[in-house]
Every structure is written in C-alpha cells, then in structure tokens.
Motif scaffolding. Structure first.
Motif, PDB file in Angstrom:
ATOM      1  N   VAL A 210       0.869  -1.175   0.000  1.00  0.00           N
ATOM      2  CA  VAL A 210       0.000   0.000   0.000  1.00  0.00           C
ATOM      3  C   VAL A 210       0.903   1.220   0.000  1.00  0.00           C
ATOM      4  N   VAL A 211       0.607   2.189  -0.872  1.00  0.00           N
ATOM      5  CA  VAL A 211       1.378   3.428  -0.908  1.00  0.00           C
ATOM      6  C   VAL A 211       0.422   4.601  -0.702  1.00  0.00           C
ATOM      7  N   LYS A 228      -5.603  -1.649   8.131  1.00  0.00           N
ATOM      8  CA  LYS A 228      -6.551  -2.707   7.778  1.00  0.00           C
ATOM      9  C   LYS A 228      -6.271  -3.291   6.392  1.00  0.00           C
ATOM     10  N   VAL A 229      -5.848  -2.456   5.431  1.00  0.00           N
ATOM     11  CA  VAL A 229      -5.715  -2.936   4.049  1.00  0.00           C
ATOM     12  C   VAL A 229      -4.299  -3.408   3.697  1.00  0.00           C
ATOM     13  N   THR A 230      -3.346  -3.238   4.630  1.00  0.00           N
ATOM     14  CA  THR A 230      -1.957  -3.601   4.332  1.00  0.00           C
ATOM     15  C   THR A 230      -1.641  -5.021   4.784  1.00  0.00           C
ATOM     16  N   LYS A 231      -1.245  -5.873   3.840  1.00  0.00           N
ATOM     17  CA  LYS A 231      -0.858  -7.239   4.157  1.00  0.00           C
ATOM     18  C   LYS A 231       0.604  -7.321   4.598  1.00  0.00           C
ATOM     19  N   ASP A 232       1.482  -6.563   3.913  1.00  0.00           N
ATOM     20  CA  ASP A 232       2.915  -6.719   4.171  1.00  0.00           C
ATOM     21  C   ASP A 232       3.662  -5.384   4.250  1.00  0.00           C
ATOM     22  N   THR A 233       3.630  -4.600   3.167  1.00  0.00           N
ATOM     23  CA  THR A 233       4.456  -3.390   3.082  1.00  0.00           C
ATOM     24  C   THR A 233       3.596  -2.149   2.929  1.00  0.00           C
ATOM     25  N   LEU A 234       3.930  -1.122   3.711  1.00  0.00           N
ATOM     26  CA  LEU A 234       3.226   0.155   3.652  1.00  0.00           C
ATOM     27  C   LEU A 234       4.249   1.260   3.371  1.00  0.00           C
ATOM     28  N   LYS A 250       2.784   6.653  15.529  1.00  0.00           N
ATOM     29  CA  LYS A 250       1.383   6.271  15.307  1.00  0.00           C
ATOM     30  C   LYS A 250       1.284   4.873  14.703  1.00  0.00           C
ATOM     31  N   TYR A 251       2.210   4.521  13.818  1.00  0.00           N
ATOM     32  CA  TYR A 251       2.142   3.247  13.107  1.00  0.00           C
ATOM     33  C   TYR A 251       2.923   2.134  13.799  1.00  0.00           C
ATOM     34  N   SER A 252       3.575   2.437  14.930  1.00  0.00           N
ATOM     35  CA  SER A 252       4.491   1.483  15.565  1.00  0.00           C
ATOM     36  C   SER A 252       3.798   0.256  16.163  1.00  0.00           C
ATOM     37  N   LYS A 253       2.483   0.314  16.390  1.00  0.00           N
ATOM     38  CA  LYS A 253       1.776  -0.840  16.944  1.00  0.00           C
ATOM     39  C   LYS A 253       1.730  -2.005  15.965  1.00  0.00           C
ATOM     40  N   SER A 254       1.688  -1.693  14.682  1.00  0.00           N
ATOM     41  CA  SER A 254       1.517  -2.743  13.677  1.00  0.00           C
ATOM     42  C   SER A 254       2.663  -2.849  12.679  1.00  0.00           C
ATOM     43  N   LYS A 272       7.171  -2.213   7.421  1.00  0.00           N
ATOM     44  CA  LYS A 272       6.861  -3.640   7.255  1.00  0.00           C
ATOM     45  C   LYS A 272       5.950  -4.092   8.371  1.00  0.00           C
ATOM     46  N   ARG A 273       4.981  -4.885   8.013  1.00  0.00           N
ATOM     47  CA  ARG A 273       4.006  -5.401   8.985  1.00  0.00           C
ATOM     48  C   ARG A 273       4.708  -6.340   9.981  1.00  0.00           C
ATOM     49  N   VAL A 274       4.354  -6.222  11.266  1.00  0.00           N
ATOM     50  CA  VAL A 274       4.944  -7.106  12.279  1.00  0.00           C
ATOM     51  C   VAL A 274       3.940  -8.192  12.658  1.00  0.00           C
TER      52      VAL A 274
END
Length: 274
Positions: A210-211, A228-234, A250-254, A272-274
C-alpha cells in the motif's frame, strides 16, 4: 479553454512546508515555488481554496502558539501566457530507469517512459515525495503483487507499480484526480483493477503493498484504514522530516520501519508489517 486564468500567490511568514503540503493535497494543478512564495494557477477562482487555507493556518497558529502572516494575492491573466510559461517550467524527470515526461518532450528509447497529463505537476515526478516513492516502489514491488495507491493524484505511482508488474487499485477523495488518473493510465497503456472516489476505508481487501503519498496529519488520521488494508508493506510519504517521528509512533503498533528515503526536507518511509 478560457481566455483568462487566475494566478494565486501565497507568501507565508512561517510554516511554508506545511502550507505547501496542504495545498498539494487540496489543489490538483501545478504549484510553482518562487523564493518564499507559492504560486497556483487555475481557470477557476480560488475563493473556496483560500477559505480552507485560512482555516488550516488558523489551526497551525493554535497548535504551535505562533502568529502566521499570510500574504495572498490573486491576479487575472491571459491564458496563453500561462500555458507557455507552464510548458517551459515542466521538464522531463529521470528516476533510475523511469523517464517521466510531458507530451511536448519525446520519449527515450532506453528508458521506461511515462507520459503524464501536463495539467498535473504534483505527481509528475518533480516533487521530492513522488520521486522517493518511485524509488520505494522499485525496492518493494515484485511481479504479481497487489497494490493500493491511496490519494493517487495523477496516478503516477500506480502506473509505475503496474510497469513493475503489480496489479493495481487506486483511490482519491477528489473526483477530478480520479478522472485524471484514468486518463494517464490510458496514455501509458497501464492497467488498474479498480479505481474509486474515496479512501482506503472503501476497500474490504488486503494488498501486498500500500502506498500513500499524502501529508503527515492525514496519514495519522487514516492510520486504522491503512493498517486494515496492508498485508505486508506500507509506503508512506508526503512527510516533512520534522513530523517523521510523529508518524512512526502512530504506526508502531503494527509496523516497523524498514527503510527511510530522505530528500531535502521530505522523507518517505517503508514500513513492514509485524
């Protein structure tokens, strides 16, 4: 084409980068920088944009406790001058193997050529955030990946992703941007699976990549939708460097930060999704 157009010159006393980000997110035509001024041109009047800008600047004043003087000048000029000046100001851009050019410049045989509607300068590769997003896409896209381009603007990032082998969907809250993106996909023989007016919250899918090249405040506001829409890379961009840590927190939880791509005062984040 109308005989005349409006030229809006904005000279802020402070927070120029923040004001530029706001304008980029709310105005589809090109924005020219001259010294400390931002110059916008349109065949439509700027009444609504100026009203929204003043509300935004007032919010900045309240947040930072600082008075911001905003010098605003609107002039009406002959359209032929705008077109000639605009064409002279927009030159081709090379980002590695990609050659992004307006219609009045010829393509290059040894490059991946991308022709972008000259009415849209933001998203033509000239802005730091667009060029660094292209580098991030080169780094992360694999053939067959699914990608969502949030806030697609001219469509350039989705077009690049498609040229790299991705299956692309895109969205923008501005109907004019969506129409322009569709035109640019067609101009470049690129394909998209779906494109809609709105944001990521209208999708019920997950995408490999997702970009979102928007502005920091909006990225923070739509965190849940992007998560919600990101499987792997944002890939997040439109971020002024001094707000980078705020977005990362803000994004550090996921997500974890895999890479930062800075350019001047802007930065693009690969998460990267954790």
């Amino acid at each position: 084409m109308k005989n005349n157009y409006f030229e809006l010159t904005i000279t802020p006393s402070a927070f120029k980068e923040e004001i530029e980000s706001f304008l980029l997110d709310n105005f589809n035509n090109g924005i020219e920088e001259l010294n400390n001024s931002l110059i916008l041109r349109s065949e439509k009047d700027f009444e609504e944009l100026i009203k929204s800008l003043k509300i935004y600047v007032h919010s900045l004043e309240e947040i930072f406790g600082q008075k911001i003087k905003l010098d605003i000048k609107v002039e009406e000029k002959e359209n032929k001058d705008w077109i000639e000046n605009y064409q002279n100001s927009i030159q081709p851009v090379e980002i590695d193997e990609f050659y992004i050019h307006p219609s009045w410049h010829s393509p290059k045989e040894d490059k991946i050529n991308i022709l972008i509607n000259p009415a849209l300068a933001f998203g033509s590769g000239h802005h730091e955030t667009t060029s660094t997003c292209v580098l991030a896409l080169k780094d992360k896209i694999k053939k067959g990946n699914t990608l969502l381009d949030v806030g697609c603007g001219s469509g350039i990032l989705g077009i690049v992703a498609n040229k790299l082998g991705a299956k692309v969907e895109a969205c923008d809250t501005d109907p004019l941007a969506v129409d322009s993106a569709k035109e640019n996909y067609e101009l470049n023989d690129a394909t998209y699976q779906d494109i809609w007016v709105g944001s990521a919250n209208k999708s019920n899918k997950q995408y490999d990549v997702v970009v979102a090249n928007i502005i920091a405040d909006v990225l923070i506001f739509i965190y849940k939708d992007l998560e919600k829409v990101t499987k792997d890379t944002l890939i997040l961009s439109g971020i002024i460097d001094k707000y980078k840590d705020k977005v990362i927190q803000k994004y550090s939880k996921s997500f974890i930060v895999e890479k930062e791509i800075p350019k001047n005062e802007w930065v693009t984040l690969i998460l990267k999704r954790v």
